[in-house]
Design a protein around this motif. Structure first.
Motif, short mmCIF file in Angstrom:
data_model
loop_
_atom_site.label_atom_id
_atom_site.label_comp_id
_atom_site.label_asym_id
_atom_site.label_seq_id
_atom_site.Cartn_x
_atom_site.Cartn_y
_atom_site.Cartn_z
N SER A 1 1.17 -1.14 -0.18
CA SER A 1 -0.31 -0.38 0.31
C SER A 1 0.94 1.61 -0.26
CB SER A 1 -1.32 0.31 1.58
OG SER A 1 -0.37 -0.37 2.14
N VAL A 2 1.92 1.03 0.65
CA VAL A 2 2.49 2.55 0.40
C VAL A 2 3.50 2.44 -0.54
CG1 VAL A 2 5.21 3.13 1.11
CG2 VAL A 2 3.35 2.38 3.29
N LEU A 3 3.83 1.56 -1.36
CA LEU A 3 4.88 1.77 -2.93
C LEU A 3 3.18 2.08 -4.20
CD1 LEU A 3 7.16 0.72 -4.49
CD2 LEU A 3 6.03 -1.09 -4.96
N ARG A 4 1.87 1.51 -3.46
CA ARG A 4 1.15 2.12 -4.35
C ARG A 4 1.01 3.55 -4.46
NH1 ARG A 4 -2.54 -1.26 -2.38
NH2 ARG A 4 -3.36 0.21 -1.30
N ALA A 5 0.91 4.03 -2.60
CA ALA A 5 1.31 4.97 -2.52
C ALA A 5 1.85 6.51 -3.42
CB ALA A 5 0.76 5.58 -0.91
N ARG A 6 3.36 5.64 -2.97
CA ARG A 6 4.32 6.54 -3.49
C ARG A 6 4.61 6.54 -4.29
NH1 ARG A 6 8.44 8.66 -0.23
NH2 ARG A 6 8.55 7.48 2.17
N LYS A 7 4.43 5.74 -5.40
CA LYS A 7 4.37 6.01 -7.28
C LYS A 7 3.34 6.80 -7.30
CE LYS A 7 5.91 1.31 -7.88
NZ LYS A 7 6.92 1.99 -9.34
N SER A 8 2.07 6.78 -6.59
CA SER A 8 0.48 8.02 -6.78
C SER A 8 1.06 9.64 -6.67
CB SER A 8 -0.85 7.75 -6.28
OG SER A 8 -0.54 7.62 -5.45
N LEU A 9 2.02 9.43 -6.30
CA LEU A 9 2.99 10.54 -5.90
C LEU A 9 2.99 12.06 -7.58
CD1 LEU A 9 5.57 10.53 -3.15
CD2 LEU A 9 3.20 11.42 -2.90
N THR A 10 2.42 13.13 -7.09
CA THR A 10 2.90 14.11 -8.32
C THR A 10 3.99 14.09 -8.18
OG1 THR A 10 0.88 15.12 -7.58
CG2 THR A 10 2.42 16.65 -9.21
N ASP A 11 4.93 14.74 -10.23
CA ASP A 11 6.15 14.33 -10.11
C ASP A 11 7.06 15.59 -9.91
OD1 ASP A 11 6.62 11.91 -10.88
OD2 ASP A 11 5.91 11.90 -13.42
N ALA A 12 7.85 15.88 -9.08
CA ALA A 12 8.90 16.68 -9.06
C ALA A 12 9.40 17.59 -10.64
CB ALA A 12 10.08 17.06 -8.21
N PRO A 13 8.84 18.84 -10.40
CA PRO A 13 9.11 20.27 -11.58
C PRO A 13 10.71 19.57 -11.99
CG PRO A 13 8.54 21.52 -10.49
CD PRO A 13 8.91 20.00 -9.61
N THR A 14 10.58 19.39 -13.64
CA THR A 14 12.21 19.48 -13.76
C THR A 14 12.62 21.02 -14.89
OG1 THR A 14 12.11 17.60 -15.29
CG2 THR A 14 14.19 18.39 -15.93
N VAL A 15 13.80 21.12 -13.70
CA VAL A 15 14.31 22.17 -13.42
C VAL A 15 15.71 22.61 -15.46
CG1 VAL A 15 15.72 24.38 -12.45
CG2 VAL A 15 14.24 23.20 -11.62
N ARG A 16 15.19 23.24 -15.65
CA ARG A 16 15.65 22.99 -16.96
C ARG A 16 16.76 24.53 -17.08
NH1 ARG A 16 12.65 20.49 -22.38
NH2 ARG A 16 12.71 18.56 -20.93
N SER A 17 18.29 24.37 -17.59
CA SER A 17 19.24 25.59 -17.83
C SER A 17 18.88 26.42 -19.04
CB SER A 17 20.59 25.31 -17.29
OG SER A 17 21.37 26.23 -17.13
N THR A 18 18.41 27.31 -19.15
CA THR A 18 18.14 28.19 -20.38
C THR A 18 18.78 29.28 -20.24
OG1 THR A 18 16.37 29.28 -19.37
CG2 THR A 18 15.70 27.21 -20.25
N SER A 19 20.28 29.37 -19.41
CA SER A 19 21.06 31.02 -19.32
C SER A 19 21.62 30.75 -20.95
CB SER A 19 21.88 31.01 -18.48
OG SER A 19 22.56 29.19 -18.50
#
Length: 552
Positions: free
Chosen positions: A351-369
């Motif tokens: 149940s913990v693994l199922r709950a963790r897989k349903s978490l929202t993905d962290a946004p990916t920070v890309r360098s555009t400098s």
């Protein structure tokens, strides 16, 4: 004009004597010794005494003393200034490593940094921690923080006069009126004292010498066969001169749990640490109650019944659980696994693994400098480094209190890999069938793949890297243990087949030995271990430590 008279010479009446000859009457007198010898009558036969302390000599001595005093004063002043500079630089470095609240007094902040530095020797400097000294440092800090005349101004008793609990002592204070940095620092001190109490459990202190010793070296009726002290240590104490070296760990854990002003995560972490200590002391019933207490703290603010109180399984229809709920349920499942309640632990892990897989993905920070921005960023970095060296560091902002669901970043993916490791271990250790063993091995392989993939990522912070390294180390250790068991069983089965063929007379002597499936996978595990050595710091091809909860 008066005429000059001619000069007249008076002839010598006595004849000349040769030099250094005595007169006749003196010689006769000295020879007869008829009169005492007096110094003023004796001839001068001694050399005159010279004058050593002349005026010039006095002046020279004064100049030398003045010059020596001046040089001594200058040298000691420079040495004192250098010592003060070195002490200031060290304290500045320790303040950046172990930040302390600004509202604490200078002595309390210095003692806090020094005590944390002593405790950090095991992790950073690969040395042995003097837990007796560390525990005494935390105890002194607690006294200063709870003293109204020093740093405890504004503390209030929870009830009038406080509450005394048998075997634990006084309960906590009401610190809700204190600032968040003060409360966070006070929490770190209490948790540090609890850790020191765990390491000093079973130790005694010699009251005469104020030295801590393990209880098994004490000389007395309760220990008829004392162990010898290590070489170079002080002599073993006598039982009548000893007292407990430190308070019990529950003294400080319960102080945290009964203090008003700590947030939900701080109280839950203290309850989980206390429960793990009770598991270590082989009291599973008391540990289970403490795990349930931690789960109650984590779910106190949940809008729905997100956890089944009877089984500890997360409710999939109650929404995404918070970080505190995930930590508490995982710790509860580990407790059941340690105490061989595999049928209870496995559903909680799933149940913990199922709950963790349903978490929202962290946004990916890309360098555009652009290159110009990068040059400006380099200048800004250099400026910030100079500013940080000249300006005192700011106290870090408060960490996440764990009341909201976490984002699925590198650290959370490594937490998922850790849950997979537990599931694979339980499936393999249940030994219901060969298929169950292979399923457990598959879960373990996937956990190792996930942990290694996250470690090879470029954007992973220090905390996530530590979690992934632990997961990878445990996963590789479990994988090697599982494959070694299966390879041994495979070899025994092949040996039985070879004996059967030889007894039937169908040859077998000229058959080429081909490595089996699990023997080949052992080579794969060795190669993966060698490849992971760049993250774990083990020698190439070296064995990885097995810190699982079921394999021993």
């Amino acid at each position: 004009m008066r005429p000059r008279l001619p000069m007249r010479r008076i002839p010598f009446i006595r004849p000349f004597r040769p030099p250094n000859t005595l007169r006749p009457f003196t010689q006769n007198t000295l020879a007869t010794r008829s009169r005492p010898q007096l110094p003023f009558l004796s001839p001068p036969n001694r050399r005159p005494i010279a004058r050593f302390l002349t005026t010039d000599h006095k002046r020279w001595i004064k100049d030398e003393v003045w010059r020596a005093g001046k040089y001594t004063t200058v040298l000691w002043t420079l040495a004192g200034l250098l010592f003060m500079m070195a002490f200031g630089v060290q304290q500045e470095w320790l303040e950046r490593k172990f930040p302390s609240p600004r509202e604490w007094s200078w002595v309390t902040r210095k003692d806090f940094r020094s005590t944390k530095w002593d405790e950090d020797a095991d992790d950073e400097r690969d040395g042995l921690v003097d837990w007796a000294r560390t525990g005494e440092g935390f105890r002194t800090l607690i006294k200063r923080l709870e003293d109204p005349k020093i740093d405890g101004k504004g503390l209030e008793e929870v009830d009038d006069g406080g509450i005394l609990v048998a075997g634990i002592g006084k309960t906590g204070y009401d610190i809700s009126k204190k600032s968040e940095p003060w409360r966070r620092g006070y929490y770190e001190v209490l948790m540090g004292a609890a850790r020191a109490a765990e390491h000093l459990d079973g130790w005694v202190r010699d009251k005469k010498r104020n030295v801590a010793f393990p209880k098994n070296v004490v000389i007395g009726p309760s220990n008829p066969n004392p162990r010898p002290v290590p070489p170079g240590a002080k002599s073993a104490p006598r039982e009548e001169d000893c007292e407990p070296a430190f308070e019990s760990p529950e003294t400080y854990y319960m102080r945290i749990l009964t203090t008003r002003g700590f947030n939900e995560k701080q109280r839950m972490d203290a309850a989980l640490a206390y429960a793990a200590w009770l598991d270590f002391k082989k009291t599973p019933e008391a540990a289970l109650e403490m795990y349930k207490w931690a789960l109650d703290i984590a779910t106190a603010n949940s809008p729905k019944q997100i956890v089944d109180p009877a089984t500890g399984i997360l409710n999939a229809n109650a929404g995404i659980p918070s970080a505190n709920v995930l930590s508490a349920t995982t710790a509860l499942a580990v407790h059941h696994a340690i105490n061989s309640n595999l049928n209870v632990a496995l559903p909680i892990f799933l149940s913990v693994l199922r709950a963790r897989k349903s978490l929202t993905d962290a946004p990916t920070v890309r360098s555009t400098s652009t290159p110009d921005e990068e040059d400006g960023g380099l200048l800004k970095t250099v400026t910030s480094l100079v500013k940080s060296a000249l300006m005192p560091p700011e106290y870090p902002p408060p960490p996440d209190d764990g009341t909201s669901p976490p984002l699925r970043g590198p650290k959370e993916r490594c937490e998922e890999a850790g849950i997979m490791t537990y599931i694979g271990e339980i499936l393999y250790a249940s030994k219901t069938s060969k298929t169950s063993k292979e399923d457990g091995l598959a879960w373990t392989r996937e956990a190792v793949d996930v942990a290694e993939e996250e470690l090879r990522g470029k954007r992973i912070d220090k905390e996530a890297k530590k979690t992934c390294k632990q997961c990878l180390e445990v996963g590789l250790g479990n994988w090697a243990t599982m494959v070694a068991h299966l390879a041994r069983e495979e070899k025994e089965a092949e040996g039985q087949k070879t004996k059967t063929r030889s007894w039937l007379g169908f040859g077998g002597e000229n058959q080429k030995e081909v490595p089996g499936r699990w023997k080949s996978e052992e080579q794969v595990v060795r190669e993966r271990t060698r490849r992971a050595s760049e993250f774990l710091g083990n020698p190439a091809g070296g064995a990885v430590g097995n810190s699982s909860v079921l394999f021993e």
